[in-house]
Design a protein around this motif. Structure first.
Motif, PDB file in Angstrom:
ATOM      1  N   ARG A 165     -29.519  -4.443  28.527  1.00  0.00           N
ATOM      2  CA  ARG A 165     -28.933  -5.755  28.216  1.00  0.00           C
ATOM      3  C   ARG A 165     -29.311  -6.267  26.834  1.00  0.00           C
ATOM      4  NH1 ARG A 165     -29.294  -6.208  33.717  1.00  0.00           N
ATOM      5  NH2 ARG A 165     -31.515  -6.517  33.518  1.00  0.00           N
TER       6      ARG A 165
ATOM      7  N   VAL B 212     -41.909  -7.230  19.306  1.00  0.00           N
ATOM      8  CA  VAL B 212     -42.046  -8.430  20.135  1.00  0.00           C
ATOM      9  C   VAL B 212     -43.364  -8.377  20.909  1.00  0.00           C
ATOM     10  CG1 VAL B 212     -41.151  -9.565  22.190  1.00  0.00           C
ATOM     11  CG2 VAL B 212     -39.588  -8.895  20.369  1.00  0.00           C
ATOM     12  N   PHE B 213     -43.619  -7.204  21.521  1.00  0.00           N
ATOM     13  CA  PHE B 213     -44.844  -7.090  22.304  1.00  0.00           C
ATOM     14  C   PHE B 213     -46.076  -7.019  21.416  1.00  0.00           C
ATOM     15  CE2 PHE B 213     -41.828  -5.229  25.506  1.00  0.00           C
ATOM     16  CZ  PHE B 213     -41.899  -6.315  26.367  1.00  0.00           C
TER      17      PHE B 213
ATOM     18  N   ASP C 140     -46.307  -8.938  18.769  1.00  0.00           N
ATOM     19  CA  ASP C 140     -46.383 -10.255  18.130  1.00  0.00           C
ATOM     20  C   ASP C 140     -46.219 -10.195  16.624  1.00  0.00           C
ATOM     21  OD1 ASP C 140     -46.588 -11.663  20.438  1.00  0.00           O
ATOM     22  OD2 ASP C 140     -48.771 -11.614  20.480  1.00  0.00           O
TER      23      ASP C 140
ATOM     24  N   MET D 130     -46.968 -11.559  23.638  1.00  0.00           N
ATOM     25  CA  MET D 130     -45.586 -11.888  23.300  1.00  0.00           C
ATOM     26  C   MET D 130     -45.387 -13.375  23.431  1.00  0.00           C
ATOM     27  SD  MET D 130     -42.940 -10.774  26.306  1.00  0.00           S
ATOM     28  CE  MET D 130     -41.390 -10.676  25.504  1.00  0.00           C
ATOM     29  N   ASN D 131     -44.659 -13.964  22.524  1.00  0.00           N
ATOM     30  CA  ASN D 131     -44.568 -15.422  22.579  1.00  0.00           C
ATOM     31  C   ASN D 131     -43.496 -15.885  23.548  1.00  0.00           C
ATOM     32  OD1 ASN D 131     -42.046 -15.648  21.294  1.00  0.00           O
ATOM     33  ND2 ASN D 131     -43.009 -15.467  19.282  1.00  0.00           N
TER      34      ASN D 131
ATOM     35  N   ARG E 204     -40.984 -17.956  23.366  1.00  0.00           N
ATOM     36  CA  ARG E 204     -39.564 -17.997  22.986  1.00  0.00           C
ATOM     37  C   ARG E 204     -38.905 -16.654  23.229  1.00  0.00           C
ATOM     38  NH1 ARG E 204     -38.242 -19.155  17.049  1.00  0.00           N
ATOM     39  NH2 ARG E 204     -36.884 -17.364  17.296  1.00  0.00           N
ATOM     40  N   GLU E 205     -39.678 -15.619  22.923  1.00  0.00           N
ATOM     41  CA  GLU E 205     -39.152 -14.274  23.074  1.00  0.00           C
ATOM     42  C   GLU E 205     -38.892 -13.969  24.544  1.00  0.00           C
ATOM     43  OE1 GLU E 205     -37.407 -12.001  20.942  1.00  0.00           O
ATOM     44  OE2 GLU E 205     -38.873 -13.187  19.804  1.00  0.00           O
TER      45      GLU E 205
ATOM     46  N   ARG F 123     -35.864 -15.724  25.801  1.00  0.00           N
ATOM     47  CA  ARG F 123     -34.630 -15.080  25.368  1.00  0.00           C
ATOM     48  C   ARG F 123     -34.323 -13.864  26.252  1.00  0.00           C
ATOM     49  NH1 ARG F 123     -32.928 -11.867  21.242  1.00  0.00           N
ATOM     50  NH2 ARG F 123     -35.050 -11.113  21.004  1.00  0.00           N
ATOM     51  N   ILE F 124     -35.327 -13.031  26.466  1.00  0.00           N
ATOM     52  CA  ILE F 124     -35.100 -11.815  27.243  1.00  0.00           C
ATOM     53  C   ILE F 124     -34.789 -12.157  28.703  1.00  0.00           C
ATOM     54  CG2 ILE F 124     -36.166  -9.675  28.061  1.00  0.00           C
ATOM     55  CD1 ILE F 124     -37.693  -9.550  25.443  1.00  0.00           C
TER      56      ILE F 124
ATOM     57  N   ARG G  46     -31.357 -13.503  29.112  1.00  0.00           N
ATOM     58  CA  ARG G  46     -30.402 -12.418  29.014  1.00  0.00           C
ATOM     59  C   ARG G  46     -30.220 -11.766  30.382  1.00  0.00           C
ATOM     60  NH1 ARG G  46     -29.034  -9.791  24.315  1.00  0.00           N
ATOM     61  NH2 ARG G  46     -29.735 -11.605  23.196  1.00  0.00           N
ATOM     62  N   SER G  47     -31.344 -11.588  31.080  1.00  0.00           N
ATOM     63  CA  SER G  47     -31.246 -10.890  32.360  1.00  0.00           C
ATOM     64  C   SER G  47     -30.630 -11.802  33.435  1.00  0.00           C
ATOM     65  CB  SER G  47     -32.623 -10.374  32.748  1.00  0.00           C
ATOM     66  OG  SER G  47     -33.012 -10.860  33.975  1.00  0.00           O
TER      67      SER G  47
ATOM     68  N   HIS H 246     -26.703 -11.134  35.496  1.00  0.00           N
ATOM     69  CA  HIS H 246     -26.352 -11.156  36.919  1.00  0.00           C
ATOM     70  C   HIS H 246     -25.861 -12.550  37.282  1.00  0.00           C
ATOM     71  CE1 HIS H 246     -29.521  -7.946  36.796  1.00  0.00           C
ATOM     72  NE2 HIS H 246     -28.549  -7.316  37.413  1.00  0.00           N
TER      73      HIS H 246
ATOM     74  N   MET I  38     -40.534  -0.933  28.784  1.00  0.00           N
ATOM     75  CA  MET I  38     -41.291  -1.968  28.087  1.00  0.00           C
ATOM     76  C   MET I  38     -42.755  -1.575  27.984  1.00  0.00           C
ATOM     77  SD  MET I  38     -39.568  -5.580  29.158  1.00  0.00           S
ATOM     78  CE  MET I  38     -39.543  -5.433  30.926  1.00  0.00           C
TER      79      MET I  38
ATOM     80  N   ASP J 250     -47.621  -9.380  29.668  1.00  0.00           N
ATOM     81  CA  ASP J 250     -46.277  -9.554  29.097  1.00  0.00           C
ATOM     82  C   ASP J 250     -45.228  -9.444  30.194  1.00  0.00           C
ATOM     83  OD1 ASP J 250     -47.237  -9.783  26.469  1.00  0.00           O
ATOM     84  OD2 ASP J 250     -47.341  -7.599  26.284  1.00  0.00           O
TER      85      ASP J 250
ATOM     86  N   LEU K  18     -42.662 -12.299  31.591  1.00  0.00           N
ATOM     87  CA  LEU K  18     -41.203 -12.141  31.603  1.00  0.00           C
ATOM     88  C   LEU K  18     -40.612 -12.544  32.954  1.00  0.00           C
ATOM     89  CD1 LEU K  18     -40.394  -8.855  29.712  1.00  0.00           C
ATOM     90  CD2 LEU K  18     -39.552 -11.150  29.221  1.00  0.00           C
TER      91      LEU K  18
END
Lengths: 242, 411
Positions: A110, A122-123, A125, B1-2, B4-5, B8-9, B12-13, B17, B322, B331, B335
Motif C-alpha cells: 500500500r 522512517v524507522f 528517524d 519512528m515518529n 506523524r509517520e 500516515r502509514i 493508508r492501511s 480496507h 518492516m 515501532d 503502528l
C-alpha cells in the motif's frame, strides 16, 4: 576449511565475518542447518552462495542479515558483534548496516515506490525533508526516476526489484544481501538486475547473493558452495560473468 | 519512528480496507451515539420539567414530616397532624414571613358537578385564603381566592374531570366518608403546574368550618393541628433565612417537635430543594440508562480488537518486511496502536455527531428543549480513543512478536 581461511586473508577489515557459526533447529530431532561455517566478506567483494535446498543457504543469510542469532560461533557485522545485542539493537543494526533484496521483492503493497524506499529511513528517524530527496536520488539511480508515486501493483517485476534494491540502499548499508534476486524474473530482466548489482559492486558495495542458478552465481567474484550446513568449496570466478 | 509517520502509514492501511474499517468503526459509532442520545434526552427532560420552575422560582417552602420505613429504604411522608395553631402563629410572627398556609386534608370521597360525579382520584385540602392571594407561586387563572365558607378553589386538573369544564361560579359538592355532603361555589381556578410533576386534581376549601382535626398540645390544650404547612417568605433574598429560622424553630421550640413520633424528622424544603431533588433523580436515571447504552461500546471495542487481530494475521508478511528494514518491536506496536486509536477516534467523532442528530430529532418530536451534554461528549471521545488503545494493545503486541524469518517465508 583451508579455503575459507585463505579468504580471511584477502580483505583488510571484512564487512562481515562469521567464525565457526552453528545454528541448530529442533524439529523433533535436531537439524544442523549450519554446522561450523566460517566466512568473511571483504569490503567491496561480491560473493555468491550456492547449494541444494536444505544446505543452509537461507540460514546463513538470516544470520549474516541479523535476522537470526547463531547457537554457536560469532558473527560480526561492520565491526559489531551480533551476540551481545538486544532485540531492538539488532533491529537497528539490520536497518542501518544491511540492505535486503528478496526473491519476491517484498515491497509494502500500500506504499508507493518512493514511500517504500523511505521506509528504512522512517524507522531510522532520518530527518523528514532529506528522505523524499534521497528516495528520488535512489530511484533515479536504479532507473525509476519517473515511477516515484507508483504503487507496486503498477510496476513490472523488474521494476519492483529495482525499487527493492533502491530501498535496500536507503540507509547506506555496509552489506547488500540478496536472496535469489532474479528467481521471479525472466532471463532478460534478471540480467538487467544483475547488471545493476555489478554497477553497485563496481561503486564499492559489498554484496552477498544466495542463488541456486550457476549462471547467476557466476556474476560474483567467488562462489561459496554449501552442502549440509558446511562450506564445501569456495570457488573463484575468473572470467567475468557479465 | 515518529508519530506523524505512523499516522500516515496507519491511515493508508485503514483506507486500504474501506468497508472493513467502516464496519469496525460502526460498533463504536453506535455505542457512542446511544450514550450521547440518552444523555441529550435525559438533559432535555430535566430542562423541560424544571426549566419553568427555575424561571418562576418562588420563595415558598413546605414543612412536612418524614420517616424512614422499618423495612426497605427510602423516605415516606407522615401525615399525622402535628403542626398546631401555635406553631402556625409562631412562624407567622417571624421576620420576612409573608404567609403561612396550613395544609389539612379532608376525607372527601366523591366530587359532583350537576349530575356528574367523580369518586376518588382527587384530594380535598383545607387551607387558608392567603395561600392563593399572596403567594408568588400559584397563578389564579380565573376568579379569586375563597372568601366565604361555601367557596372553594380548584386546580386545572379538577376542572377537566367534568365533560363541561368547571368554571368560576359553578357549583360543586363534596361527599365525605361520614356520609355528609357539602356544596361549594368555585371562586377561583389555580394553575399548579410548576414543578413539572404530575398534579392530582385538588379542591381547596377554607379551614373554617370544614377542618376540625385537633390534638392535645404539650401544654395540655386541644388545638387544631395540620399534617403539613406551607410557608411563604417575602422574597427570594430572604427565603434562605426564613428556612433557617423555621428549621431552628422546629428543632427547639415547636409543639410539633414533641408531638412527632420518635425517629421522624421535620423537613423544611424550599422549591429550590425540590428542584434539586427531582433533577437528582432524573440524573441518576439518565446515567443508569446511559450505562446500559455504554455496553454497546464494549461490543464495539471487541469489534476493533477482532478486526485488528485479523489484520495482524493478514499483514504478517508486511510486518516481516518492516522488521527486515529495521523496524523495532515498539515501532510495530506503535503502528498497530495508532491504527486502532484512529478507528476508535473516528468512531467516537461520528458517534457524537450521530448521537446529537438523533437526540435533536427525538427532542424536537417531544417538544423538549435541546441541550448539548458537553461533559458527556468529552467523555465519549475519550472513551472512543481509550477503546482504540485497549482493543489495539493485544493485537499490536502479537504483531510485534512476529518472527521476521517466518513472516518473510510466507507466501
Amino acid at each position: 576449511m583451508s579455503i575459507a581461511r585463505s579468504s580471511d586473508e584477502t580483505g583488510a577489515s571484512p564487512v562481515v565475518s562469521a567464525t565457526d557459526v552453528r545454528r541448530t533447529y529442533h524439529l523433533g530431532e535436531p537439524v544442523h542447518a549450519l554446522d561450523g561455517v566460517s566466512l568473511s566478506l571483504p569490503r567491496g567483494s561480491f560473493t555468491a552462495v550456492m547449494g541444494p535446498s536444505g544446505s543452509g543457504k537461507s540460514t546463513l543469510m538470516n544470520l549474516l542479515g541479523a535476522l537470526d542469532t547463531p547457537d554457536g560461533g560469532a558473527v560480526e557485522i561492520d565491526g559489531q558483534s551480533l551476540t551481545d545485542l538486544s532485540e531492538s539493537e539488532q533491529a537497528r543494526l539490520r536497518g542501518t548496516k544491511i540492505g535486503f533484496v528478496f526473491q519476491t521483492f517484498n515491497l509494502m503493497p500500500r506504499l508507493t515506490a518512493a514511500e517504500n524506499v523511505t521506509l528504512p529511513m522512517v524507522f531510522h528517524d532520518t530527518v523528514d525533508e532529506g528522505r523524499r530527496e534521497r528516495a528520488r536520488t535512489l530511484l533515479e539511480r536504479v532507473g525509476l526516476g519517473d515511477r516515484l508515486d507508483h504503487d507496486p501493483s503498477e510496476l513490472s517485476g523488474g521494476q519492483r526489484q529495482r525499487v527493492a534494491i533502491a530501498r535496500a540502499l536507503a540507509n547506506e548499508p555496509a552489506l547488500l544481501l540478496a536472496d535469489e534476486p532474479t528467481g521471479n524474473l525472466d532471463t532478460e530482466t534478471g540480467d538487467e538486475i544483475m547488471d545493476l548489482f555489478h554497477e553497485l559492486n563496481d561503486a564499492g558495495r559489498t554484496i552477498l547473493m544466495v542463488t541456486h542458478e550457476r549462471q547467476i552465481a557466476e556474476h560474483a567474484d567467488r562462489i561459496v558452495h554449501l552442502v549440509d550446513g558446511k562450506i564445501d568449496e569456495i570457488e573463484s570466478v575468473d572470467g567475468d560473468g557479465r | 519512528m515518529n508519530l506523524r509517520e505512523s499516522l500516515r502509514i496507519s491511515w493508508r492501511s485503514i483506507r486500504g480496507h474501506k468497508l472493513r474499517s467502516t464496519l469496525t468503526t460502526l460498533g463504536v459509532i453506535i455505542g457512542v451515539a446511544s450514550v450521547i442520545t440518552f444523555m441529550i434526552l435525559g438533559g432535555a427532560f430535566t430542562e423541560d420539567i424544571l426549566g419553568d420552575v427555575e424561571s418562576e422560582n418562588a420563595p415558598v417552602m413546605q414543612v412536612q414530616t418524614q420517616t424512614s420505613p422499618e423495612a426497605g429504604t427510602g423516605i415516606m411522608i407522615v401525615d399525622s397532624p402535628i403542626y398546631t395553631e401555635s406553631d402556625v402563629a409562631a412562624i407567622e410572627g417571624m421576620d420576612d414571613v409573608e404567609y403561612v398556609a396550613p395544609i389539612g386534608e379532608l376525607p372527601a370521597v366523591q366530587l359532583s358537578n350537576g349530575t356528574e360525579s367523580v369518586t376518588g382520584g382527587f384530594t380535598t385540602v383545607a387551607t387558608n385564603g392567603v395561600r392563593f392571594a399572596d403567594s408568588d407561586l400559584y397563578d389564579l387563572q380565573a376568579g379569586e381566592t375563597f372568601s366565604a365558607a361555601d367557596e372553594a378553589v380548584v386546580n386545572n386538573q379538577t376542572t377537566q374531570l367534568f365533560d363541561a369544564n368547571l368554571s368560576v361560579g359553578d357549583e360543586i359538592s363534596l361527599s365525605f366518608e361520614d356520609g355528609s355532603t357539602k356544596t361549594f361555589t368555585v371562586s377561583g381556578i389555580v394553575d399548579e403546574d410548576i414543578t413539572g410533576q404530575p398534579v392530582q386534581p385538588a379542591v381547596y376549601t377554607p379551614l373554617e368550618p370544614h377542618y376540625n382535626t385537633t390534638i392535645e398540645t404539650p401544654d395540655g390544650e386541644q388545638e387544631r393541628a395540620y399534617p403539613s404547612l406551607e410557608v411563604g417568605a417575602t422574597s427570594l433574598d430572604t427565603v434562605d433565612g426564613v428556612q433557617e429560622n423555621v428549621l431552628a424553630y422546629f428543632e427547639n421550640d415547636a409543639d410539633a417537635r414533641q408531638l412527632k413520633t420518635d425517629g421522624d424528622t421535620i423537613q423544611v424544603q424550599t422549591l429550590d430543594d425540590v428542584v434539586d431533588q427531582v433533577s437528582g433523580i432524573i440524573d441518576q436515571l439518565t446515567v443508569f440508562i446511559g450505562g446500559i447504552a455504554a455496553i454497546s461500546l464494549v461490543v464495539g471495542s471487541i469489534g476493533i480488537a477482532n478486526i485488528m487481530i485479523v489484520s495482524v494475521t493478514e499483514r504478517t508478511r508486511e510486518i516481516g518486511i518492516m522488521k527486515a528494514v529495521g523496524a523495532r518491536k515498539r515501532d510495530i506496536v506503535q503502528l498497530f496502536l495508532v491504527e486502532s486509536v484512529i478507528l476508535g477516534a473516528i468512531g467516537a467523532v461520528f458517534g457524537v455527531l450521530l448521537g446529537i442528530g438523533i437526540g435533536y430529532l427525538a427532542v424536537s418530536m417531544l417538544d423538549w428543549p435541546m441541550i448539548y451534554p458537553l461533559d458527556w461528549i468529552a467523555i465519549a471521545v475519550a472513551v472512543g480513543v481509550g477503546v482504540g488503545v485497549v482493543s489495539g494493545f493485544y493485537p499490536a503486541w502479537r504483531a510485534a512478536k512476529i518472527d521476521p524469518i517466518e513472516a518473510l517465508r510466507r507466501e
